[in-house]
Design an enzyme around this catalytic site. Structure first.
Site, PDB file in Angstrom:
ATOM      1  N   ASP A  56       3.943  59.888  16.548  1.00 33.38           N
ATOM      2  CA  ASP A  56       3.042  60.383  15.504  1.00 33.38           C
ATOM      3  C   ASP A  56       1.879  61.059  16.211  1.00 33.38           C
ATOM      4  O   ASP A  56       1.072  60.393  16.851  1.00 33.38           O
ATOM      5  CB  ASP A  56       2.550  59.240  14.624  1.00 33.38           C
ATOM      6  CG  ASP A  56       1.639  59.733  13.510  1.00 33.38           C
ATOM      7  OD1 ASP A  56       1.530  60.960  13.318  1.00 33.38           O
ATOM      8  OD2 ASP A  56       1.045  58.888  12.822  1.00 33.38           O
ATOM      9  N   TRP A  64       2.674  52.375  22.425  1.00 36.04           N
ATOM     10  CA  TRP A  64       3.619  51.820  21.467  1.00 36.04           C
ATOM     11  C   TRP A  64       5.023  52.232  21.877  1.00 36.04           C
ATOM     12  O   TRP A  64       5.191  53.114  22.711  1.00 36.04           O
ATOM     13  CB  TRP A  64       3.282  52.216  20.031  1.00 36.04           C
ATOM     14  CG  TRP A  64       3.649  53.605  19.573  1.00 36.04           C
ATOM     15  CD1 TRP A  64       4.704  53.963  18.791  1.00 36.04           C
ATOM     16  CD2 TRP A  64       2.916  54.817  19.811  1.00 36.04           C
ATOM     17  NE1 TRP A  64       4.685  55.317  18.547  1.00 36.04           N
ATOM     18  CE2 TRP A  64       3.604  55.869  19.152  1.00 36.04           C
ATOM     19  CE3 TRP A  64       1.750  55.137  20.516  1.00 36.04           C
ATOM     20  CZ2 TRP A  64       3.166  57.195  19.180  1.00 36.04           C
ATOM     21  CZ3 TRP A  64       1.321  56.459  20.552  1.00 36.04           C
ATOM     22  CH2 TRP A  64       2.021  57.462  19.887  1.00 36.04           C
ATOM     23  N   ASP A  90      -0.407  58.044  24.664  1.00 34.90           N
ATOM     24  CA  ASP A  90      -1.381  59.047  24.247  1.00 34.90           C
ATOM     25  C   ASP A  90      -2.031  59.675  25.478  1.00 34.90           C
ATOM     26  O   ASP A  90      -2.332  58.987  26.463  1.00 34.90           O
ATOM     27  CB  ASP A  90      -2.472  58.405  23.379  1.00 34.90           C
ATOM     28  CG  ASP A  90      -2.016  58.201  21.935  1.00 34.90           C
ATOM     29  OD1 ASP A  90      -0.969  58.766  21.557  1.00 34.90           O
ATOM     30  OD2 ASP A  90      -2.705  57.491  21.197  1.00 34.90           O
ATOM     31  N   ASN A  94       2.621  53.502  15.256  1.00 33.96           N
ATOM     32  CA  ASN A  94       2.260  54.803  15.823  1.00 33.96           C
ATOM     33  C   ASN A  94       1.007  55.405  15.208  1.00 33.96           C
ATOM     34  O   ASN A  94       0.623  56.522  15.553  1.00 33.96           O
ATOM     35  CB  ASN A  94       3.448  55.789  15.732  1.00 33.96           C
ATOM     36  CG  ASN A  94       3.773  56.205  14.302  1.00 33.96           C
ATOM     37  OD1 ASN A  94       3.001  55.964  13.384  1.00 33.96           O
ATOM     38  ND2 ASN A  94       4.917  56.841  14.120  1.00 33.96           N
TER      39      ASN A  94
END
Lengths: 419, 175, 419, 175
Positions: D78, D103, D122, D150
């Site tokens: 995401d 995640w 990220d 996410n």
């Protein structure tokens, strides 16, 4: 400074100021309007006011559902951070509390987390309460913080990634404690001195505070849902006695928090086998809303596959919680059509406007909606938000009729919050 | 070329007079700094028994609608109209304060045919409103003609430097 | 913490970490990719690289004009503030300097202005030089700061609203002085130790520094343009000997800064009487660019009324500065068409792509472009940016052919900058 | 319902074991905090002589294109794909650093039919990239199942908390 600099002096600035400060007095000049006027909001929110937060504008904006007008904004958070802007309200509606994170250099630097107290009529900061720099940021953030039912304590959900809950006494304007809550996230109010969180094993963690905002107890209930097989949506409906949660697979999980111990009501299904077969599911960012007094549960639904729990909804299905019957199906207003007409400043009232609505609704694909809100008054409105393109539509929550559209509702709407 | 307004003439006269003396200039610089620093106190004129405010109700269409970019006062605005952001054409919305330092335009009111000096004040304290964006450049100049430049972030003397929307305040008739 | 909390412990977090740290070793598991890899840029910029700043994303982004790819970004500035993001480059291209303003609470709080030194290969901050908190913010900011031709001193244009110029020694990493510049704005480099600004009376203010970055002189030239009747655009073309400015009414004003004193060349007109009659004007946010070696001047033009100096351009007209003849007219690529195809991920190469280009160009209104940039190599590209919808097109600067489009170039582009 | 992965089983086993002792738990909590604090040192596995990386060149269409949301590894991502933002599917772009805390998803590679454990890291240090937005939720859970969520801003242990884009790193076969 050299002499040459003197040719066109700083006077230009001062002159600019001076000239508007004391223009030559003449009869026809007596038209000057006052400068410095700033509007304030009434002391009590109107029944159809709602807040819409925006992650790109780093703000939450107050709209009047009766006029569609923007009434004011509060900006909170740092550049690139600040996904969660979820305002909380004092019982007398004189103050607004927002947990916020700031960094000394925009996207980096020293971090400072605070709960800022805003005056609810001026929307200006009145006080600031430092808290541990641990606030969770996630999108869209429907249950990231909560205020106790007596309006005194604010709970803030932390992830560092260790999970914990910060407690703030907003009356005394001080941080009171941080409670470790391993495996449990989010925070919901559940009484004058009580919050609960949801845990990865399907339990609720019930946190009770004493009079000074210190932890009195933190007890985990028995698991009441399966977080792997059929998780609960974060968005849930609050009523006098507790909460109604809805699950990915379309089951309602009542949680009664009116007594000493939380009690779990009988779960019931929102969808018939035929509807399940057709793939009807709940989905979106904030897909659950409840009108507490009438027991009407509103759910944003779509036809989709397993794991489509974030897919935009094509309709709002309305249930009577008492009978568990679906009592209405409200189609989602076409956000592209609404967006285009908003840019054109076209309304929905006149005949030619209505023809344009029909034309655009027919031509443009309906990309659905991500968030819903129901006001809690006797003549409630249903607010429906689409993220992309940004669109907000206000419905009569009882008849399902579209009342109005909010034009230009920001850039990247995240959550709807009722004051 | 737009005709020279009384504003132009006064600015020029003041500039010429002040240019004569450097000592006076630095005193004025200090005064200016003080004025700018005195946040909260609007530097612009407070109401002087305004008898003849132009009546927008007489104007048909966009030129009379404060939420329209075509509104007559907006002839040199650049930003978001406060009338769409929780304020009015001359008042800031909640959550902001009005900058006392402004840029200036001269706009013709179609109702009475008069030119008016308009002060464009930024409302400061929140991110860009993003409603009713309006950019008009009648008589607008680059940043080196500072007080006629609408590109500058004009939040000075306010607690916040973040411009949210802009208002159009009639300062007087420009005859 | 009560015993009940122990049921689902913090272990979940630690487990999550642990599990990915040491998964059971098995033959087929030997597929793990390295974690933590971050790309760096080559030591020298490629000839067709360009930076595009964005006021809503508070960043400047580096694109490769040869591939249309985004290579990296630098975020600078605070929420709601930070309109000006104009990067400066050291002569050896190892460092990037950006003057920035920060506030301790996002849109409010204590203000700190700095020149941040970024490593040009990692785009990460390497040093920070505090400066007086007076930086001007305006849109789009084409000449808000400048670096001296020897790469040692940075000048930063201030408005409080008193105008001044901050000088920073980037080699010694220190602020050296602030020079009062009443009535004068913007800043352009004009030699190893020299800057100039433009003033409200049509003069230039020439600021010369000594070896330590202190003011040696600040002399105002005679007025060389009429700031009221025919102001110069902020965007201008730099060449070895000086600058070419263009005015609102379409006149070129050459300024030679190669000698001891600045010299003003003969002004010349870009438009014929017929073109003036038809309303051809220069306009946009950054409508002027120069290819120095070939003396080609690029101007964004439109047909419009007086005071339309910010109107989007429909074409780029190219002039040979030596002969003062127009040598090319390049139509502006349709930004709506480009935007829609960017969303569709459609290119311009294949037959069906070209048909789509033709269809969309024909159907959608061309809303024009606001900014242009020409690279300074022997095979230059012309970069053209439209603000709304966001669109960037790369042209062959010599033939005027469209080479490629940059898809999804941000939200609110402000300025184009060549490294 | 997706089948239980080895990850699930290991997490469960660890969870059960650790649940037995509160003292061990708090030691682990300190360890966890220390690990999180040790920014710069990736917590995730460094290369272990990766012999059999799935070969995306064998895959036709979107599922083999790292700049496509349909790319096989992106099944629970995401955010914005780093391959469109100056990075690659497994490397961060200049101007960011990779968060070591992530995640996890389990995605099927159409080339070999195997399920792989994918770590979504990220890249932190700049505002949202705003290119190649991608939201897929296969096996994704709400924030109370933290490491399968996410929506969280997963920039932890990095100098910056600002997420710019996300990468999809293959950690191993999930059989």
């Amino acid at each position: 400074m050299t002499r040459r600099l003197a040719r066109l002096p700083l006077a230009l600035l001062v002159a600019a100021l001076t000239v508007v400060q004391a223009p030559p007095a003449r009869a026809q000049d007596d038209v000057a309007e006052p400068v410095g006027k700033v509007l304030t909001l009434p002391a009590k929110p109107a029944p159809h006011w709602f807040w819409l937060s925006d992650v790109l504008l780093h703000r939450t904006a107050l709209y009047d559902g009766d006029s569609g007008k923007l009434l004011g904004t509060i900006t909170a958070g740092s550049v690139g951070v600040g996904f969660v802007v979820w305002p909380l309200f004092s019982l007398d509606h004189r103050e607004i509390y927002i947990p916020e994170s700031y960094f000394s250099r925009g996207v980096r630097g020293d971090r400072t987390d605070v709960v800022t107290v805003y005056d609810a009529t001026t929307l200006m900061p009145a006080a600031e309460i430092p808290i541990p720099p641990k606030r969770a940021e996630y999108f869209p953030g429907v249950a990231p913080n909560a205020i106790s039912d007596d309006g005194r304590f604010v709970g803030v959900f932390n992830v560092t990634p260790a999970q914990s809950l910060t407690i703030v006494d907003v009356r005394e304007r001080r941080f009171t404690t941080e409670i470790q809550t391993p495996g449990c996230s989010l925070v919901y109010p559940a009484g004058p001195r009580r919050f609960f969180m949801l845990c990865a094993d399907g339990a609720a963690l019930v946190v009770t505070l004493d009079e000074t905002g210190q932890q009195q107890s933190a007890e985990r209930t028995r698991p009441f849902f399966d977080a792997e097989k059929d998780p609960l949506f974060e968005a849930a409906g609050r009523h006098d006695d507790g909460w109604l949660f809805a699950s990915f697979e379309g089951n309602v999980h009542p949680l009664d928090v009116s007594g000493e111990e939380p009690r779990f009501g009988e779960t019931w299904s929102l969808f018939s086998d035929a509807e399940r077969g057709a793939g009807w599911r709940i989905g979106g960012a904030q897909p659950v809303a409840l009108h507490a007094k009438t027991g009407r549960l509103y759910l944003l639904v779509h036809e989709g596959a397993k794991d489509s729990h974030k897919q935009a909804g094509s309709a709002i299905w309305v249930y009577d919680v008492a009978t568990r019957n679906r009592v209405a199906e409200i189609p989602v207003n076409n956000p592209l059509s609404s967006f285009v007409r908003g840019q054109m400043r076209a309304g929905r009232e006149r005949l030619r406007d209505r023809m344009l609505v029909r034309l655009l609704d027919a031509v443009l694909p309906n990309t659905g909606a991500e968030a819903i809100l129901v006001t809690q008054d006797a003549q409630p409105v249903l607010v429906v938000m689409s993220m992309m393109p940004p669109a907000v539509t206000v419905y009569d929550a009882q008849s399902g009729d579209i009342l109005r559209e909010v034009s230009e509702p920001g850039l990247a709407g995240s959550v709807l919050v009722a004051p | 070329m737009s005709p020279r307004t009384p504003l132009d003439r006064v600015v020029e006269k003041l500039a010429r007079g002040l240019a004569r003396s450097t000592s006076r200039r630095s005193a004025l610089a200090r005064l200016g700094a003080w004025l700018v620093g005195a946040a909260g106190l609007p530097l612009l004129p407070v109401a002087r028994g305004h008898a003849a405010l132009p009546d927008d109700a007489l104007i048909e269409g966009d030129a009379g609608d404060p939420t329209s970019c075509g509104y007559w006062r907006n002839c040199a605005i650049d930003g978001f109209l406060c009338a769409c952001c929780g304020g009015t054409e001359s008042a800031c919305p909640p959550g902001t304060e009005m900058s006392p330092i402004t840029w200036i335009g001269t706009c013709r009111n179609p109702a009475d045919g008069n030119d008016y000096v308009v002060s464009y004040n930024d409302c400061c304290g929140s991110t860009l409103c993003m409603r009713c964006q309006c950019m008009r450049t009648e008589g607008e100049k680059p940043p080196y003609v500072l007080w006629k430049n609408n590109s500058l972030l004009w939040c000075f003397g306010t607690k916040s430097r973040a411009v949210h929307c802009s208002v159009s305040i009639v300062l007087g008739v420009a005859k």
